[in-house]
Design an enzyme around this catalytic site. Structure first.
Site, PDB file in Angstrom:
ATOM      1  N   ASP A  83       6.510   9.536 -26.538  1.00 23.32           N
ATOM      2  CA  ASP A  83       6.372   8.893 -25.473  1.00 23.32           C
ATOM      3  C   ASP A  83       5.065   9.334 -24.748  1.00 23.32           C
ATOM      4  O   ASP A  83       4.459  10.333 -25.199  1.00 23.32           O
ATOM      5  CB  ASP A  83       7.376   9.154 -24.274  1.00 23.32           C
ATOM      6  CG  ASP A  83       8.710   8.414 -24.326  1.00 23.32           C
ATOM      7  OD1 ASP A  83       8.983   8.139 -25.638  1.00 23.32           O
ATOM      8  OD2 ASP A  83       9.663   8.538 -23.536  1.00 23.32           O
ATOM      9  N   ASP A  84       4.403   8.334 -24.165  1.00 26.08           N
ATOM     10  CA  ASP A  84       3.197   8.403 -23.164  1.00 26.08           C
ATOM     11  C   ASP A  84       1.902   8.341 -23.842  1.00 26.08           C
ATOM     12  O   ASP A  84       0.981   8.649 -23.044  1.00 26.08           O
ATOM     13  CB  ASP A  84       3.320   9.868 -22.334  1.00 26.08           C
ATOM     14  CG  ASP A  84       4.574  10.097 -21.045  1.00 26.08           C
ATOM     15  OD1 ASP A  84       5.432   9.105 -21.406  1.00 26.08           O
ATOM     16  OD2 ASP A  84       4.417  10.958 -20.577  1.00 26.08           O
ATOM     17  N   HIS A 137       3.433   4.424 -15.513  1.00 26.71           N
ATOM     18  CA  HIS A 137       4.389   5.498 -15.751  1.00 26.71           C
ATOM     19  C   HIS A 137       4.863   5.940 -14.285  1.00 26.71           C
ATOM     20  O   HIS A 137       4.891   7.238 -13.991  1.00 26.71           O
ATOM     21  CB  HIS A 137       3.479   6.628 -16.572  1.00 26.71           C
ATOM     22  CG  HIS A 137       4.742   7.556 -17.041  1.00 26.71           C
ATOM     23  ND1 HIS A 137       5.211   8.590 -16.551  1.00 26.71           N
ATOM     24  CD2 HIS A 137       5.201   7.437 -18.353  1.00 26.71           C
ATOM     25  CE1 HIS A 137       6.080   9.071 -17.287  1.00 26.71           C
ATOM     26  NE2 HIS A 137       6.034   8.509 -18.280  1.00 26.71           N
ATOM     27  N   HIS A 227       6.709  14.087 -26.834  1.00 32.78           N
ATOM     28  CA  HIS A 227       5.735  13.545 -26.154  1.00 32.78           C
ATOM     29  C   HIS A 227       4.283  13.504 -26.915  1.00 32.78           C
ATOM     30  O   HIS A 227       4.063  14.822 -27.274  1.00 32.78           O
ATOM     31  CB  HIS A 227       5.326  13.837 -24.519  1.00 32.78           C
ATOM     32  CG  HIS A 227       6.729  13.610 -23.931  1.00 32.78           C
ATOM     33  ND1 HIS A 227       7.725  14.112 -23.716  1.00 32.78           N
ATOM     34  CD2 HIS A 227       6.635  12.666 -22.735  1.00 32.78           C
ATOM     35  CE1 HIS A 227       8.665  13.460 -22.959  1.00 32.78           C
ATOM     36  NE2 HIS A 227       7.823  12.588 -22.302  1.00 32.78           N
TER      37      HIS A 227
HETATM   38 ZN   LIG Z   1       7.163   9.143 -20.172  1.00 34.32          ZN
END
Ligand SMILES: [Zn+2]
Length: 276
Positions: A83-84, A137, A227
């Protein structure tokens, strides 16, 4: 289209309200608090309220609509999700590792980061599955439907512009799925995705801790969460060195335990075939 479970969570809400109200009413009218009907009404109300709160705050929500977080299977397969991102230089390093290992993973990208690094986003999409992780986000838990829709749409637009693909998967930031988040994603043609195991790697624990948390929690049909980026931050504020350092060992340990690697859509297909 409203998901059929809309009726279930409304029934839970009604139980929460009516149970609590009935217990309150009985108490106000002078009935003994410790009587069976009062306690039963209060218990039902609190249980339904607790269930609603739990379902709102879990990445494995069921009550408010479907969130895919694992495949029901005994097969030793797992989907790695990140993620991210995209986030230089961590995403590039991760791509190298996955390429070397011949593994396709699933990346939930933040639209803002995609705008900053469109080429990196496109490189990810050329090899892997890409899902929407909103544009900025935010915590969407208590947001109105309009806000949810705007975040999701802007995320879709950014990813589509950079990669030419329109994501069909969505993961909510911070993992809290309210009903308006699930229906908002479904209206835009996306399925919601949670996870079965994570490593709290946003707190940057040492690599061996990240590794052991994933390996202890993983099981057949699992979805791991790690992440490659950090919210909307860029390097050097975003620091994912510990996570990236853990990935190779996680992969080789899983392989040694007999695990194979699928993307999230492949895992969904496996789950659907087992149910059929
Ligand atoms: Zn996130």
């Amino acid at each position: 289209m409203k998901h059929p479970r809309t009726h279930v969570w409304k029934a839970a809400a009604a139980t929460a309200i009516c149970g609590t109200a009935l217990a309150g009413l009985r108490t106000v009218r002078g009935r003994p608090v410790r009587s069976v009907p009062t306690l039963a009404a209060a218990g039902a109300g609190m249980a339904a309220g607790g269930l609603m709160a739990y379902e709102w705050l879990t990445p494995r929500s069921w009550l408010y609509g479907p969130v895919f977080w694992h495949a029901r299977t005994d097969e030793r397969v797992v989907a790695l999700t990140f993620d991210d991102g995209p986030c230089h230089p961590y995403t590039e390093r991760l791509l190298e590792i996955l390429d070397r290992e011949g593994i396709r993973a699933t990346f939930f990208q933040v639209g803002n980061n995609v705008k900053r690094e469109p080429n990196l986003s496109a490189e990810v999409a050329s090899q892997h599955e890409v899902g929407n992780h909103t544009f900025t986000h935010p915590h969407l838990t208590w947001s109105r439907s309009g806000t949810v829709r705007e975040e999701l749409l802007r995320g879709q637009e950014a990813i589509h512009e950079a990669t030419g693909t329109l994501p069909q998967l969505f993961r909510v930031p911070h993992g809290w799925y309210g009903p308006q988040v699930i229906s908002g994603a479904e209206e835009l043609g996306m399925r919601c995705v949670g996870w079965s195991v994570m490593a709290w790697d946003w707190d940057r624990p040492p690599s061996d801790v990240i590794q052991s948390r994933i390996l202890h929690g993983v099981g057949p049909g699992g979805v791991t969460l790690l992440h490659d980026g950090q919210d909307t931050d860029a390097f050097p504020k975003a620091d994912r060195s510990h996570t990236i350092a853990a990935v190779s060992d996680i992969i080789s340990s899983l392989r040694a335990s007999g695990y194979g690697f699928l993307t999230v859509p492949e895992l969904m297909e496996l789950d659907a075939s087992r149910r059929a």
